[in-house]
Scaffold this motif. Structure first.
Motif, mmCIF file in Angstrom:
data_model
loop_
_atom_site.group_PDB
_atom_site.id
_atom_site.type_symbol
_atom_site.label_atom_id
_atom_site.label_comp_id
_atom_site.label_asym_id
_atom_site.label_seq_id
_atom_site.Cartn_x
_atom_site.Cartn_y
_atom_site.Cartn_z
ATOM 1 N N SER A 197 0.828 -1.211 0.000
ATOM 2 C CA SER A 197 0.000 0.000 0.000
ATOM 3 C C SER A 197 0.866 1.267 0.000
ATOM 4 C CB SER A 197 -0.938 0.015 1.209
ATOM 5 O OG SER A 197 -0.207 0.235 2.407
ATOM 6 N N ASN A 198 2.155 1.101 -0.338
ATOM 7 C CA ASN A 198 3.090 2.218 -0.497
ATOM 8 C C ASN A 198 3.532 2.833 0.829
ATOM 9 O OD1 ASN A 198 4.687 3.578 -2.404
ATOM 10 N ND2 ASN A 198 3.365 5.383 -2.317
ATOM 11 N N VAL A 199 3.490 2.075 1.905
ATOM 12 C CA VAL A 199 4.116 2.506 3.159
ATOM 13 C C VAL A 199 5.609 2.266 3.016
ATOM 14 C CG1 VAL A 199 4.214 2.207 5.652
ATOM 15 C CG2 VAL A 199 2.058 1.815 4.439
ATOM 16 N N ILE A 200 6.428 3.266 3.335
ATOM 17 C CA ILE A 200 7.874 3.115 3.219
ATOM 18 C C ILE A 200 8.517 3.264 4.595
ATOM 19 C CG2 ILE A 200 8.011 3.866 0.824
ATOM 20 C CD1 ILE A 200 8.870 6.633 1.823
ATOM 21 N N GLY A 201 9.604 2.548 4.792
ATOM 22 C CA GLY A 201 10.265 2.628 6.089
ATOM 23 C C GLY A 201 11.619 1.966 6.070
ATOM 24 N N THR A 202 12.274 1.972 7.235
ATOM 25 C CA THR A 202 13.610 1.398 7.355
ATOM 26 C C THR A 202 13.629 0.266 8.371
ATOM 27 O OG1 THR A 202 14.270 3.000 9.058
ATOM 28 C CG2 THR A 202 14.739 3.569 6.760
ATOM 29 N N LEU A 203 14.489 -0.682 8.100
ATOM 30 C CA LEU A 203 14.740 -1.798 9.003
ATOM 31 C C LEU A 203 16.240 -1.858 9.241
ATOM 32 C CD1 LEU A 203 13.389 -5.453 8.660
ATOM 33 C CD2 LEU A 203 15.814 -5.002 9.021
ATOM 34 N N GLN A 204 16.642 -1.851 10.501
ATOM 35 C CA GLN A 204 18.059 -1.924 10.842
ATOM 36 C C GLN A 204 18.320 -3.140 11.714
ATOM 37 O OE1 GLN A 204 19.625 1.520 12.877
ATOM 38 N NE2 GLN A 204 21.754 0.961 12.434
ATOM 39 N N ALA A 205 19.391 -3.870 11.389
ATOM 40 C CA ALA A 205 19.814 -5.015 12.198
ATOM 41 C C ALA A 205 21.297 -4.890 12.451
ATOM 42 C CB ALA A 205 19.507 -6.324 11.471
ATOM 43 N N SER A 206 21.704 -5.056 13.714
ATOM 44 C CA SER A 206 23.112 -4.846 14.028
ATOM 45 C C SER A 206 23.595 -5.703 15.188
ATOM 46 C CB SER A 206 23.358 -3.368 14.389
ATOM 47 O OG SER A 206 24.714 -3.170 14.746
ATOM 48 N N TRP A 207 24.811 -6.205 15.045
ATOM 49 C CA TRP A 207 25.538 -6.839 16.145
ATOM 50 C C TRP A 207 26.608 -5.900 16.683
ATOM 51 C CZ3 TRP A 207 26.733 -12.291 13.662
ATOM 52 C CH2 TRP A 207 25.614 -13.122 13.823
ATOM 53 N N ALA A 208 26.476 -4.614 16.411
ATOM 54 C CA ALA A 208 27.491 -3.658 16.845
ATOM 55 C C ALA A 208 26.879 -2.509 17.640
ATOM 56 C CB ALA A 208 28.252 -3.112 15.635
ATOM 57 N N PHE A 209 25.737 -2.758 18.282
ATOM 58 C CA PHE A 209 25.168 -1.791 19.218
ATOM 59 C C PHE A 209 25.761 -2.132 20.588
ATOM 60 C CE2 PHE A 209 20.889 -0.522 17.045
ATOM 61 C CZ PHE A 209 21.585 -0.174 15.904
ATOM 62 N N TYR A 210 26.862 -1.510 20.917
ATOM 63 C CA TYR A 210 27.593 -1.896 22.123
ATOM 64 C C TYR A 210 27.117 -1.182 23.377
ATOM 65 C CZ TYR A 210 30.631 -4.293 18.848
ATOM 66 O OH TYR A 210 31.105 -5.137 17.875
ATOM 67 N N GLY A 211 26.073 -0.391 23.250
ATOM 68 C CA GLY A 211 25.429 0.186 24.419
ATOM 69 C C GLY A 211 24.230 -0.667 24.794
ATOM 70 N N GLU A 212 23.113 -0.036 25.064
ATOM 71 C CA GLU A 212 21.899 -0.782 25.405
ATOM 72 C C GLU A 212 21.292 -1.429 24.164
ATOM 73 O OE1 GLU A 212 19.072 1.558 27.473
ATOM 74 O OE2 GLU A 212 20.400 2.025 29.164
ATOM 75 N N GLU A 213 20.676 -2.569 24.360
ATOM 76 C CA GLU A 213 19.988 -3.261 23.268
ATOM 77 C C GLU A 213 18.827 -2.406 22.758
ATOM 78 O OE1 GLU A 213 19.476 -7.467 23.803
ATOM 79 O OE2 GLU A 213 17.511 -7.436 22.836
ATOM 80 N N ASP A 214 18.665 -2.376 21.464
ATOM 81 C CA ASP A 214 17.581 -1.607 20.840
ATOM 82 C C ASP A 214 16.666 -2.573 20.102
ATOM 83 O OD1 ASP A 214 15.903 0.142 19.567
ATOM 84 O OD2 ASP A 214 17.456 1.181 18.421
ATOM 85 N N ASN A 215 15.386 -2.567 20.448
ATOM 86 C CA ASN A 215 14.407 -3.431 19.775
ATOM 87 C C ASN A 215 13.164 -2.610 19.454
ATOM 88 O OD1 ASN A 215 13.120 -5.720 18.794
ATOM 89 N ND2 ASN A 215 13.704 -6.992 20.536
ATOM 90 N N SER A 216 13.379 -1.380 19.045
ATOM 91 C CA SER A 216 12.285 -0.421 18.926
ATOM 92 C C SER A 216 11.644 -0.405 17.547
ATOM 93 C CB SER A 216 12.796 0.989 19.236
ATOM 94 O OG SER A 216 13.769 1.390 18.284
ATOM 95 N N THR A 217 10.397 0.029 17.534
ATOM 96 C CA THR A 217 9.652 0.240 16.292
ATOM 97 C C THR A 217 8.793 1.486 16.456
ATOM 98 O OG1 THR A 217 9.558 -2.137 15.810
ATOM 99 C CG2 THR A 217 7.930 -0.731 14.712
ATOM 100 N N VAL A 218 8.782 2.324 15.429
ATOM 101 C CA VAL A 218 7.934 3.518 15.422
ATOM 102 C C VAL A 218 7.104 3.494 14.140
ATOM 103 C CG1 VAL A 218 7.837 6.025 15.576
ATOM 104 C CG2 VAL A 218 9.703 4.791 16.698
ATOM 105 N N ILE A 219 5.799 3.655 14.297
ATOM 106 C CA ILE A 219 4.880 3.665 13.158
ATOM 107 C C ILE A 219 4.253 5.053 13.058
ATOM 108 C CG2 ILE A 219 2.889 2.580 12.071
ATOM 109 C CD1 ILE A 219 5.078 0.571 12.553
ATOM 110 N N TYR A 220 4.326 5.653 11.875
ATOM 111 C CA TYR A 220 3.830 7.008 11.660
ATOM 112 C C TYR A 220 2.575 7.004 10.792
ATOM 113 C CZ TYR A 220 8.613 8.182 13.114
ATOM 114 O OH TYR A 220 9.806 8.276 13.796
ATOM 115 N N GLY A 221 1.492 7.609 11.304
ATOM 116 C CA GLY A 221 0.272 7.760 10.528
ATOM 117 C C GLY A 221 -0.191 9.200 10.543
ATOM 118 N N ASP A 222 -1.189 9.527 9.739
ATOM 119 C CA ASP A 222 -1.633 10.922 9.695
ATOM 120 C C ASP A 222 -2.519 11.300 10.881
ATOM 121 O OD1 ASP A 222 -4.027 9.704 9.013
ATOM 122 O OD2 ASP A 222 -4.090 10.497 6.972
#
Length: 343
Positions: A229-254
């Motif tokens: 439906s033409n929603v665009i976004g980013t996905l990041q995966a990393s084994w180099a986040f040497y601070g706190e673990e990040d497992n976040s998701t943000v969804i933007y709507g109107d």
């Protein structure tokens, strides 16, 4: 009471700290068999829970007392063992990624259909309350038209918790095939498909292996995704986040924004365009530190509950394949420097 007799194939960190730990707390489960190439690891579990010990998974599958198995092995063995287990008449809970090629995943799906048993893949992200409520919010229209998202999963890498440390199979391409993308990225691909309830059709991937000199698999990736439906976004995966673990998701709507696992105090925050703010803490998600390990993933519980009630498992092989396809397309995009479009 219906009891499901379970065998564990792979008694490393994931098998022990996730699968065995959670099965042992379920009243409908009896742990009856443990298998590992390092026999001592299986024997250590036998000392706690009883049951039989095997070094060869084919011998465990020949054990008629075993009704269901968890496959907690290196990635390249997931399909081989899952197919053999289904052919042996066992229900299967397979760790992610489900498989490493489209062909072997198709063969897993076909084996399940022929067996009359169930194959579930261990995607826990869609089973936690934060993400289930988020899916409901979107389905109910509370965010209005969804136009963008960002989702990330990153930590310091498996060497911090794997039983073999830096020598773990996670870092060996012939066994893992995929690194951070197969370990973490596939979880977030599955989550975005689940929350938005639609498929990803275009994938652009930027993938590197610069962070760990002892590894020959990817350790950092950023992907750009477009849904049907033409929603665009980013996905990041990393084994180099040497601070706190990040497992976040943000969804933007109107009509509002959802922040999921993005705030240390509130695991679920909805902010509407009219100023309404809903803050909840539903318990969060498992992490790799000691406190986070103690949280339920709900995967084993959901698997056993489906078997006991004779219902369809909540993460089917057909569904899980689509999440792995996103990751495979990201690798192809990085290799060819092109956007990959799902046909």
């Amino acid at each position: 009471m219906i009891m499901i007799k379970v065998g564990i194939i792979g008694c490393g960190s994931i098998g022990v700290k996730r699968h065995i730990a959670e099965y042992s707390k379920l009243e409908n489960v009896e742990l009856v068999a443990f298998c590992d190439l390092v026999k001592e690891r299986a024997e250590a579990q036998q000392e706690i829970y009883g049951g039989k010990v095997y070094e060869d998974y084919t011998e465990l599958l020949a054990d008629e007392s075993v009704e269901a198995v968890s496959v907690c092995t290196p990635n390249y063995k997931h399909a081989e063992i899952s197919i053999a287990a289904l052919e042996a008449g066992k229900h299967v809970l397979c760790e992610k990624p489900m498989g490493i090629t489209l062909d072997e995943m198709d063969r897993m799906i076909e084996a399940e259909k022929k067996s009359g048993k169930q194959l579930m893949v261990g995607h826990n992200q869609r089973l936690i309350k934060e993400h289930q409520v988020a899916r409901d919010y979107i389905a109910e229209g509370r965010l209005g038209r969804i136009y963008s998202f960002r989702t990330a999963f990153g930590h310091g890498g498996p060497e911090g918790w794997s039983v073999d440390g830096k020598d773990s199979w996670f870092f060996k391409k012939d066994q893992a095939v995929m690194g951070a993308m197969g370990d973490l990225g596939v979880h977030k691909a599955d989550l975005i498909r689940y929350i938005l309830d639609e498929e990803v059709v275009d994938v652009g991937g930027f993938i590197s292996k610069e962070a760990k000199e002892f590894s020959d698999v990817d350790d950092n990736a950023v992907c750009i995704l477009r849904t049907e439906s033409n929603v665009i976004g980013t996905l990041q995966a990393s084994w180099a986040f040497y601070g706190e673990e990040d497992n976040s998701t943000v969804i933007y709507g109107d009509k509002g924004v959802l922040n999921l696992l993005d705030d240390p105090e509130h695991s679920f925050i909805f902010t509407s365009s009219t100023g309404e703010v809903v803050r909840e803490n539903y318990g969060g998600i498992q992490t790799n530190d000691d406190e986070g390990q103690s949280k339920k993933s709900f995967v084993m519980e959901a698997f056993i509950d489906a078997l006991v009630k004779d219902e369809r498992v909540p993460v089917t092989a057909e569904d899980a394949k689509k999440s792995v396809e996103i990751i495979l397309n990201a690798f192809e995009s990085d290799r060819t420097n092109k956007i990959i479009t799902e046909e």
